[in-house]
Design a protein around this motif. Structure first.
Motif, PDB file in Angstrom:
ATOM      1  N   SER A 254      -4.821   8.649  -1.024  1.00  0.00           N
ATOM      2  CA  SER A 254      -4.137   9.917  -1.250  1.00  0.00           C
ATOM      3  C   SER A 254      -2.668   9.715  -1.583  1.00  0.00           C
ATOM      4  O   SER A 254      -1.990  10.652  -2.027  1.00  0.00           O
ATOM      5  CB  SER A 254      -4.253  10.808  -0.010  1.00  0.00           C
ATOM      6  N   ALA A 255      -2.171   8.512  -1.368  1.00  0.00           N
ATOM      7  CA  ALA A 255      -0.792   8.151  -1.703  1.00  0.00           C
ATOM      8  C   ALA A 255      -0.813   6.740  -2.268  1.00  0.00           C
ATOM      9  O   ALA A 255      -1.698   5.939  -1.930  1.00  0.00           O
ATOM     10  CB  ALA A 255       0.101   8.213  -0.462  1.00  0.00           C
ATOM     11  N   PRO A 256       0.124   6.393  -3.148  1.00  0.00           N
ATOM     12  CA  PRO A 256       0.162   5.017  -3.664  1.00  0.00           C
ATOM     13  C   PRO A 256       0.257   4.034  -2.494  1.00  0.00           C
ATOM     14  O   PRO A 256       1.107   4.187  -1.605  1.00  0.00           O
ATOM     15  CB  PRO A 256       1.428   5.002  -4.519  1.00  0.00           C
ATOM     16  N   PRO A 257      -0.615   3.022  -2.452  1.00  0.00           N
ATOM     17  CA  PRO A 257      -0.717   2.178  -1.264  1.00  0.00           C
ATOM     18  C   PRO A 257       0.488   1.290  -0.984  1.00  0.00           C
ATOM     19  O   PRO A 257       0.604   0.760   0.121  1.00  0.00           O
ATOM     20  CB  PRO A 257      -1.964   1.336  -1.533  1.00  0.00           C
ATOM     21  N   PHE A 258       1.386   1.129  -1.966  1.00  0.00           N
ATOM     22  CA  PHE A 258       2.580   0.329  -1.735  1.00  0.00           C
ATOM     23  C   PHE A 258       3.860   1.156  -1.887  1.00  0.00           C
ATOM     24  O   PHE A 258       4.946   0.601  -2.032  1.00  0.00           O
ATOM     25  CB  PHE A 258       2.612  -0.876  -2.679  1.00  0.00           C
ATOM     26  N   ALA A 259       3.736   2.480  -1.823  1.00  0.00           N
ATOM     27  CA  ALA A 259       4.911   3.347  -1.919  1.00  0.00           C
ATOM     28  C   ALA A 259       5.583   3.558  -0.569  1.00  0.00           C
ATOM     29  O   ALA A 259       6.745   3.953  -0.511  1.00  0.00           O
ATOM     30  CB  ALA A 259       4.523   4.691  -2.522  1.00  0.00           C
ATOM     31  N   ALA A 260       4.875   3.318   0.519  1.00  0.00           N
ATOM     32  CA  ALA A 260       5.421   3.454   1.874  1.00  0.00           C
ATOM     33  C   ALA A 260       5.940   4.872   2.133  1.00  0.00           C
ATOM     34  O   ALA A 260       7.012   5.065   2.690  1.00  0.00           O
ATOM     35  CB  ALA A 260       6.516   2.420   2.127  1.00  0.00           C
ATOM     36  N   GLU A 261       5.155   5.865   1.737  1.00  0.00           N
ATOM     37  CA  GLU A 261       5.530   7.245   1.993  1.00  0.00           C
ATOM     38  C   GLU A 261       5.438   7.565   3.478  1.00  0.00           C
ATOM     39  O   GLU A 261       4.583   7.027   4.194  1.00  0.00           O
ATOM     40  CB  GLU A 261       4.604   8.192   1.231  1.00  0.00           C
ATOM     41  N   ILE A 262       6.304   8.447   3.930  1.00  0.00           N
ATOM     42  CA  ILE A 262       6.226   8.980   5.289  1.00  0.00           C
ATOM     43  C   ILE A 262       5.838  10.446   5.193  1.00  0.00           C
ATOM     44  O   ILE A 262       6.537  11.244   4.554  1.00  0.00           O
ATOM     45  CB  ILE A 262       7.552   8.817   6.042  1.00  0.00           C
ATOM     46  N   ARG A 263       4.696  10.789   5.791  1.00  0.00           N
ATOM     47  CA  ARG A 263       4.199  12.160   5.799  1.00  0.00           C
ATOM     48  C   ARG A 263       3.706  12.501   7.189  1.00  0.00           C
ATOM     49  O   ARG A 263       2.946  11.726   7.786  1.00  0.00           O
ATOM     50  CB  ARG A 263       3.035  12.326   4.803  1.00  0.00           C
ATOM     51  N   GLU A 264       4.142  13.618   7.696  1.00  0.00           N
ATOM     52  CA  GLU A 264       3.673  14.124   8.987  1.00  0.00           C
ATOM     53  C   GLU A 264       3.804  13.075  10.083  1.00  0.00           C
ATOM     54  O   GLU A 264       2.905  12.900  10.926  1.00  0.00           O
ATOM     55  CB  GLU A 264       2.226  14.606   8.871  1.00  0.00           C
ATOM     56  N   GLY A 265       4.923  12.357  10.066  1.00  0.00           N
ATOM     57  CA  GLY A 265       5.190  11.377  11.106  1.00  0.00           C
ATOM     58  C   GLY A 265       4.436  10.075  10.966  1.00  0.00           C
ATOM     59  O   GLY A 265       4.408   9.271  11.909  1.00  0.00           O
ATOM     60  N   LYS A 266       3.842   9.839   9.787  1.00  0.00           N
ATOM     61  CA  LYS A 266       3.065   8.629   9.563  1.00  0.00           C
ATOM     62  C   LYS A 266       3.627   7.840   8.380  1.00  0.00           C
ATOM     63  O   LYS A 266       3.898   8.426   7.317  1.00  0.00           O
ATOM     64  CB  LYS A 266       1.602   8.975   9.270  1.00  0.00           C
ATOM     65  N   LEU A 267       3.787   6.539   8.548  1.00  0.00           N
ATOM     66  CA  LEU A 267       4.092   5.640   7.445  1.00  0.00           C
ATOM     67  C   LEU A 267       2.769   5.223   6.833  1.00  0.00           C
ATOM     68  O   LEU A 267       1.927   4.598   7.493  1.00  0.00           O
ATOM     69  CB  LEU A 267       4.860   4.420   7.945  1.00  0.00           C
TER      70      LEU A 267
END
Length: 385
Positions: A97-110
């Motif tokens: 659901s997110a690029p696997p090497f983008a290191a997004e932070i969503r809803e308190g999750k890296l």
């Protein structure tokens, strides 16, 4: 990706941030296979050298370095050792659901490949060590062992042990994902390939042949019946056996003259692997040809081991109750490093979630990364100052 977000930018804040470093590490594609740890390892090595640690790289294969970094102490004491790996498993077929090497932070999750397994843990202990270096000299030194090739058989860790690169250790902290709870034992693994030979013949005249598949089928039943009641550990349960592949024959109208299977034994630490192989040979008989595929030892630290008391006290204060140590059925780089450090007392404890290992949309809770940093920092203060 902005310059500030690039993993190639050194983190230069007065106080390094463990979450930001975890993001930076996740942004490196260090997939194994094929084994792309070089850039991530180089970034870490530069960061640690800039902080004043002595860093040495050891390649177990071309461009596949592991790192040993040392912050010396003022007294002749064995160091506190932290370890973690920077290789990550393939992404899988299911879309992320997110690029696997983008290191997004969503809803308190890296979110990202390696977030839980186990770059968050590596980031937390790196920041703890760097901050310790900034505070001045330690009585007891710190060693960081950051490995390549863990996901394909602890290759980097075994290489370091063979090369004599480890030295001594007072306590080994393995920052694998445990939700910051202590694991003081894990199983080993010994994997065998067991084969049978027979005599081929036309399948319309089976009496002229000797069917290797029938031999293997009977042996598989003997393996399935094994329960190992004499090999049990209070935290790990018993040694187990799993037949994992089976093969034999070349065509449907011939009696097969060869067949075999593989079996993965997950062993309690006191179960001697050579004794296990001898026992399997005796049970299956001389016709069984047994080949050792891999051999990983387990470890067990006694709950009352003095070396782990400071960590258990820290956890009890944070939890408001005594931390209950657990065991794990899998193995880690401790299989190589515990004997490499002369059977050092060891605790597996890190911020990641064990259930997230190798999953699509792998994540680590951000608050646990910072929590791990504080646990590691308190441990350094307790036993190194």
């Amino acid at each position: 990706m902005t310059d500030r977000d690039s993993p190639l930018v050194k983190l230069s804040e007065d106080r390094m941030n463990s979450v930001e470093l975890a993001q930076a590490l996740v942004r490196f594609d260090s997939l194994n296979p094929p084994g792309r740890e070089k850039d991530c390892a180089g970034y870490i090595a530069d960061l640690l050298r800039d902080a004043g640690l002595a860093v040495t790289a050891y390649e177990f294969a071309p461009e596949r370095p592991s790192i040993v970094a040392r912050l010396s102490g003022t007294e002749a004491l064995k160091p506190l050792v932290f370890t973690g790996h920077i290789d990550v498993v393939p992404l899988g077929e299911k879309p992320w659901s997110a690029p696997p090497f983008a290191a997004e932070i969503r809803e308190g999750k890296l979110i990202g490949r390696g977030a839980s397994d186990m770059k968050a843990g590596v980031a937390a202990f790196i920041v703890a060590a760097v901050e310790a270096a900034k505070k001045g000299r330690l009585k007891r030194g710190i060693t960081l062992v950051i490995t390549a090739g863990e996901e394909t058989g602890c290759e980097g860790a075994f290489h370091l042990a063979r090369e004599g690169a480890l030295g001594g250790a007072e306590l080994l902290i393995v920052a694998e994902p445990t939700s910051n709870l202590p694991i003081i034992a894990h199983k080993g693994s010994i994997r065998l390939r067991i084969t049978a030979t027979g005599k081929t013949a036309h399948s319309s005249m089976p009496e002229l042949g000797e069917n290797a598949v029938y031999k293997v089928a009977s042996w598989v039943g003997l393996i399935e019946a094994l329960k190992f009641p004499e090999h049990e550990h209070p935290l790990l349960g018993r040694t187990t056996a799993s037949v994992t592949t089976i093969f034999g024959g070349q065509n449907i109208n011939s009696v097969p003259d060869s067949a075999g299977f593989t079996v993965d034994f997950r062993t309690v630490p006191a179960h001697d692997h050579q004794v296990l192989i001898a026992d399997i040979q005796e049970r299956l008989g001389a016709e069984a040809s047994i080949q050792l595929v891999t051999d990983f030892k387990g470890f067990a630290t006694a709950p009352d081991e003095p070396a782990i008391e400071p960590l258990m006290d820290i956890l009890a204060a944070r939890l408001g109750a005594p931390a209950v140590p657990a065991g794990a059925p899998y193995f880690t780089d401790a299989s190589a490093l515990v004997p490499g450090f002369n059977n050092v007392p060891t605790v597996v404890i890190g911020p990641g979630e064990a259930a997230q290992c190798h999953q699509t949309d792998e994540f680590c809770y951000v608050e646990r990364i910072d929590e791990a940093f504080h646990i590691y920092t308190q441990l350094i203060d307790r036993i190194c100052r």
